[in-house]
Design a protein around this motif. Structure first.
Motif, PDB file in Angstrom:
ATOM      1  N   VAL A 112      11.330   8.146  -0.129  1.00  0.00           N
ATOM      2  CA  VAL A 112      10.439   8.286   1.039  1.00  0.00           C
ATOM      3  C   VAL A 112      10.100   6.907   1.605  1.00  0.00           C
ATOM      4  O   VAL A 112      10.081   6.710   2.829  1.00  0.00           O
ATOM      5  N   LEU A 113       9.846   5.937   0.716  1.00  0.00           N
ATOM      6  CA  LEU A 113       9.547   4.578   1.169  1.00  0.00           C
ATOM      7  C   LEU A 113      10.721   3.998   1.952  1.00  0.00           C
ATOM      8  O   LEU A 113      10.544   3.409   3.027  1.00  0.00           O
ATOM      9  N   GLY A 114      11.936   4.185   1.436  1.00  0.00           N
ATOM     10  CA  GLY A 114      13.129   3.702   2.137  1.00  0.00           C
ATOM     11  C   GLY A 114      13.297   4.363   3.491  1.00  0.00           C
ATOM     12  O   GLY A 114      13.648   3.705   4.483  1.00  0.00           O
ATOM     13  N   LEU A 173       0.803  -1.225   0.000  1.00  0.00           N
ATOM     14  CA  LEU A 173       0.000   0.000   0.000  1.00  0.00           C
ATOM     15  C   LEU A 173       0.836   1.275   0.000  1.00  0.00           C
ATOM     16  O   LEU A 173       0.426   2.277  -0.594  1.00  0.00           O
ATOM     17  N   LEU A 174       1.985   1.258   0.676  1.00  0.00           N
ATOM     18  CA  LEU A 174       2.770   2.491   0.771  1.00  0.00           C
ATOM     19  C   LEU A 174       3.183   3.042  -0.595  1.00  0.00           C
ATOM     20  O   LEU A 174       3.055   4.251  -0.835  1.00  0.00           O
ATOM     21  N   PRO A 175       3.696   2.195  -1.512  1.00  0.00           N
ATOM     22  CA  PRO A 175       4.036   2.754  -2.836  1.00  0.00           C
ATOM     23  C   PRO A 175       2.833   3.393  -3.535  1.00  0.00           C
ATOM     24  O   PRO A 175       2.995   4.369  -4.272  1.00  0.00           O
ATOM     25  N   GLN A 176       1.617   2.836  -3.300  1.00  0.00           N
ATOM     26  CA  GLN A 176       0.414   3.429  -3.892  1.00  0.00           C
ATOM     27  C   GLN A 176       0.144   4.809  -3.291  1.00  0.00           C
ATOM     28  O   GLN A 176      -0.218   5.756  -3.999  1.00  0.00           O
ATOM     29  N   ALA A 177       0.350   4.903  -1.972  1.00  0.00           N
ATOM     30  CA  ALA A 177       0.064   6.170  -1.285  1.00  0.00           C
ATOM     31  C   ALA A 177       1.133   7.226  -1.555  1.00  0.00           C
ATOM     32  O   ALA A 177       0.851   8.427  -1.497  1.00  0.00           O
ATOM     33  N   LEU A 230      10.888   5.635   5.401  1.00  0.00           N
ATOM     34  CA  LEU A 230       9.862   5.123   6.311  1.00  0.00           C
ATOM     35  C   LEU A 230      10.232   3.741   6.842  1.00  0.00           C
ATOM     36  O   LEU A 230      10.043   3.447   8.027  1.00  0.00           O
ATOM     37  N   ILE A 231      10.776   2.893   5.970  1.00  0.00           N
ATOM     38  CA  ILE A 231      11.194   1.558   6.414  1.00  0.00           C
ATOM     39  C   ILE A 231      12.305   1.674   7.464  1.00  0.00           C
ATOM     40  O   ILE A 231      12.295   0.964   8.481  1.00  0.00           O
ATOM     41  N   MET A 232      13.260   2.589   7.228  1.00  0.00           N
ATOM     42  CA  MET A 232      14.335   2.801   8.206  1.00  0.00           C
ATOM     43  C   MET A 232      13.770   3.256   9.546  1.00  0.00           C
ATOM     44  O   MET A 232      14.194   2.777  10.614  1.00  0.00           O
ATOM     45  N   LEU A 233      12.803   4.175   9.518  1.00  0.00           N
ATOM     46  CA  LEU A 233      12.215   4.680  10.758  1.00  0.00           C
ATOM     47  C   LEU A 233      11.474   3.576  11.509  1.00  0.00           C
ATOM     48  O   LEU A 233      11.558   3.481  12.741  1.00  0.00           O
ATOM     49  N   PHE A 234      10.759   2.729  10.767  1.00  0.00           N
ATOM     50  CA  PHE A 234      10.078   1.608  11.413  1.00  0.00           C
ATOM     51  C   PHE A 234      11.081   0.710  12.129  1.00  0.00           C
ATOM     52  O   PHE A 234      10.851   0.275  13.259  1.00  0.00           O
ATOM     53  N   MET A 235      12.205   0.428  11.467  1.00  0.00           N
ATOM     54  CA  MET A 235      13.187  -0.490  12.058  1.00  0.00           C
ATOM     55  C   MET A 235      13.943   0.152  13.218  1.00  0.00           C
ATOM     56  O   MET A 235      14.418  -0.547  14.115  1.00  0.00           O
ATOM     57  N   ILE A 236      14.072   1.483  13.206  1.00  0.00           N
ATOM     58  CA  ILE A 236      14.765   2.166  14.302  1.00  0.00           C
ATOM     59  C   ILE A 236      13.889   2.210  15.553  1.00  0.00           C
ATOM     60  O   ILE A 236      14.346   1.922  16.666  1.00  0.00           O
ATOM     61  N   PHE A 237      12.610   2.548  15.369  1.00  0.00           N
ATOM     62  CA  PHE A 237      11.740   2.767  16.521  1.00  0.00           C
ATOM     63  C   PHE A 237      10.912   1.533  16.903  1.00  0.00           C
ATOM     64  O   PHE A 237      10.395   1.463  18.020  1.00  0.00           O
ATOM     65  N   LEU A 238      10.771   0.579  15.981  1.00  0.00           N
ATOM     66  CA  LEU A 238      10.063  -0.669  16.285  1.00  0.00           C
ATOM     67  C   LEU A 238      10.944  -1.835  15.851  1.00  0.00           C
ATOM     68  O   LEU A 238      10.680  -2.503  14.859  1.00  0.00           O
ATOM     69  N   HIS A 288       5.999  11.596  -6.477  1.00  0.00           N
ATOM     70  CA  HIS A 288       6.534  11.451  -7.824  1.00  0.00           C
ATOM     71  C   HIS A 288       7.929  10.809  -7.808  1.00  0.00           C
ATOM     72  O   HIS A 288       8.077   9.678  -7.402  1.00  0.00           O
ATOM     73  N   ASP A 289       8.962  11.547  -8.213  1.00  0.00           N
ATOM     74  CA  ASP A 289      10.304  10.975  -8.364  1.00  0.00           C
ATOM     75  C   ASP A 289      10.932  10.582  -7.034  1.00  0.00           C
ATOM     76  O   ASP A 289      11.944   9.879  -7.014  1.00  0.00           O
ATOM     77  N   TYR A 290      10.363  11.028  -5.929  1.00  0.00           N
ATOM     78  CA  TYR A 290      10.980  10.779  -4.628  1.00  0.00           C
ATOM     79  C   TYR A 290      10.284   9.675  -3.833  1.00  0.00           C
ATOM     80  O   TYR A 290      10.595   9.458  -2.669  1.00  0.00           O
ATOM     81  N   GLU A 291       9.321   8.992  -4.466  1.00  0.00           N
ATOM     82  CA  GLU A 291       8.528   8.028  -3.707  1.00  0.00           C
ATOM     83  C   GLU A 291       9.379   6.888  -3.167  1.00  0.00           C
ATOM     84  O   GLU A 291       9.174   6.431  -2.035  1.00  0.00           O
ATOM     85  N   HIS A 292      10.384   6.415  -3.924  1.00  0.00           N
ATOM     86  CA  HIS A 292      11.224   5.317  -3.438  1.00  0.00           C
ATOM     87  C   HIS A 292      12.110   5.770  -2.280  1.00  0.00           C
ATOM     88  O   HIS A 292      12.350   5.016  -1.342  1.00  0.00           O
TER      89      HIS A 292
END
Length: 310
Positions: free
Chosen positions: A281-283, A266-270, A285-293, A275-279
């Motif tokens: 931003v996705l990377g 779902l994240l890539p859809q959202a 967000l994944i880093m933040l998830f792994m740092i805090f959870l 635009h050109d920065y979606e990948h």
């Protein structure tokens, strides 16, 4: 009510309720993709989260299941639905034959060996153009169930949702069975598990075969839903995505694999608004998830809720 039935009821409720909020048929297709991807991720969770074995070739089994849906009808004259269990059986057999030698390896050696298997499957699918259609892929015949042909995202939403429910139910039952407790023991320490009489090699191989069957069924359902399959289904990046889903959701959690799959689908859809920065931003967000959870989304949030209620 125990945790197993609570998990299943919550998942069933989500599957039943969210279609009421879909503004168009497009969302049925996206959700159907979430369910079938989550099914493959649940299988990998059995291998990585329960048995503690790393696999970077999981998409290879997804590709085997997907191509079985095309090659079975084309060369054997089988009904496409009959090829779903056939593909799962073939993937399980290959996992059994391949797993016996490579599961003797540990750590990064095992990861590289499974990576090699996944790359080998993808290379065969690309190079055998006369059989597989090569990089252009191959069409899948439309399945027929008692005269009914499932068409559109809504039909596949319910089919994939039902398959996911069954897959999660089986994985939860395995996790709480004697075999599941044996897998948990070897996940913590293979030496300690062997000391208390657990057949480590047999249980590792069993988890590898189970993961392969899950992957093949997910690949077969995805191929039927799309009506087409290409070698990308067995590609290395797909394997990395499956590993990421399981780790982000929570290695030790079956529902975590579902949440991780939903997040990565779902994240890539959202994030298309970037635009050109979606990948990027996705990377991030994944880093933040792994740092805090660090233990994953589901176990991490469950731990936070327990601390707040204590």
């Amino acid at each position: 009510m125990n945790a197993r039935w609570a998990t299943l009821l919550i998942l069933a409720a989500v599957i039943a309720v969210i279609p009421w909020f879909f503004p168009s048929g497009y969302y049925f297709r996206v959700a159907a993709l979430v369910w079938v991807t989550a099914l493959g991720a649940v299988g990998l969770q059995v291998l990585m989260g329960q048995a503690g074995q790393v696999s970077l070739g999981h998409a290879g089994f997804v590709g085997i299941g997907a191509y079985a849906m095309a090659l079975g009808p084309k060369y054997l004259g089988l009904p496409v639905l009959a090829c779903l269990p056939l593909g799962a059986a073939l993937a399980g057999l290959i996992a059994f034959l391949v797993g016996r030698p490579i599961l003797r390896l540990k750590g990064h050696y095992l990861a590289v060996a499974t990576l090699g298997f996944g790359i080998l499957v993808a290379m065969v699918l690309v190079s055998e153009i006369a059989v597989t259609g090569g990089p252009d892929g191959i069409r899948i015949p439309r399945p027929e169930i008692f005269g009914w042909r499932p068409r559109g995202g809504e039909a596949w939403y319910w089919i994939n949702g039902a398959a996911l429910l069954i897959g999660v139910w089986l994985a939860l039952n395995l996790q709480h069975s004697p075999s599941g407790r044996a897998l948990a023991a070897l996940h913590d320490s293979e030496v300690a598990a062997r000391t208390i009489g657990i057949d480590v090699a047999r249980h590792k191989l069993r988890a590898f075969v189970i993961a392969a069957v899950y992957g093949a069924v997910a690949g077969g359902l995805m191929a039927m839903m799309n009506g087409f399959v290409t070698p990308d289904a067995a590609g290395f990046l797909q394997s990395v995505e499956y590993v990421t889903m399981v780790v982000i959701g929570g290695l030790a959690s079956v529902p975590g694999a579902v949440v991780g799959a939903a997040l990565l689908v779902l994240l890539p859809q959202a994030l298309t608004v970037f635009h050109d920065y979606e990948h990027a931003v996705l990377g991030l967000l994944i880093m933040l998830f792994m740092i805090f959870l660090r233990v994953g989304i589901v176990p991490g949030l469950a731990s936070l809720l327990r601390r707040r209620s204590a």
